[in-house]
Scaffold this motif. Structure first.
Motif, PDB file in Angstrom:
ATOM      1  N   PHE A  30      38.863  38.780  36.956  1.00  0.00           N
ATOM      2  CA  PHE A  30      39.824  38.572  35.873  1.00  0.00           C
ATOM      3  C   PHE A  30      40.996  37.729  36.364  1.00  0.00           C
ATOM      4  N   TRP A  31      41.525  38.061  37.538  1.00  0.00           N
ATOM      5  CA  TRP A  31      42.637  37.296  38.114  1.00  0.00           C
ATOM      6  C   TRP A  31      42.220  35.851  38.389  1.00  0.00           C
ATOM      7  N   ARG A  32      41.007  35.671  38.958  1.00  0.00           N
ATOM      8  CA  ARG A  32      40.526  34.322  39.275  1.00  0.00           C
ATOM      9  C   ARG A  32      40.371  33.490  38.012  1.00  0.00           C
ATOM     10  N   ARG A  37      42.263  28.936  34.713  1.00  0.00           N
ATOM     11  CA  ARG A  37      42.814  28.375  33.476  1.00  0.00           C
ATOM     12  C   ARG A  37      44.139  27.673  33.746  1.00  0.00           C
ATOM     13  N   GLN A  38      44.983  28.303  34.544  1.00  0.00           N
ATOM     14  CA  GLN A  38      46.271  27.695  34.875  1.00  0.00           C
ATOM     15  C   GLN A  38      46.081  26.413  35.672  1.00  0.00           C
ATOM     16  N   LEU A  39      45.160  26.419  36.621  1.00  0.00           N
ATOM     17  CA  LEU A  39      44.894  25.231  37.424  1.00  0.00           C
ATOM     18  C   LEU A  39      44.353  24.102  36.544  1.00  0.00           C
ATOM     19  N   ALA A  40      43.491  24.419  35.600  1.00  0.00           N
ATOM     20  CA  ALA A  40      42.958  23.398  34.691  1.00  0.00           C
ATOM     21  C   ALA A  40      44.074  22.801  33.849  1.00  0.00           C
ATOM     22  N   ALA A  41      45.014  23.626  33.412  1.00  0.00           N
ATOM     23  CA  ALA A  41      46.132  23.131  32.612  1.00  0.00           C
ATOM     24  C   ALA A  41      47.023  22.211  33.436  1.00  0.00           C
TER      25      ALA A  41
END
Length: 61
Positions: A30-32, A37-41
């Motif tokens: 879940f954390w990964r 998602r944050q890294l993709a953004a």
């Protein structure tokens, strides 16, 4: 992680360990997923900014 609050004497140690490990794996996944998602953004924002910089450099020339 925290030990279970109430220990069921009917469940053997190996079974509790497997259950704990599977819950830990679910939490880490879940954390990964959130980090991905944050890294993709951030990556998308950087790509967009680079395109804008390149476009502005071409229009100034």
């Amino acid at each position: 992680m925290f030990p279970p609050l109430c220990c069921d004497s009917g469940v053997d140690q190996a079974s509790r360990r497997r259950h704990h490990q599977s819950r830990k794996m679910a939490m880490l996944s879940f954390w990964r997923d959130g980090l991905e998602r944050q890294l993709a953004a951030v990556t998308a924002a950087m790509d967009t900014l680079q395109r804008q910089i390149d476009r502005d450099a071409q229009s100034d020339s």
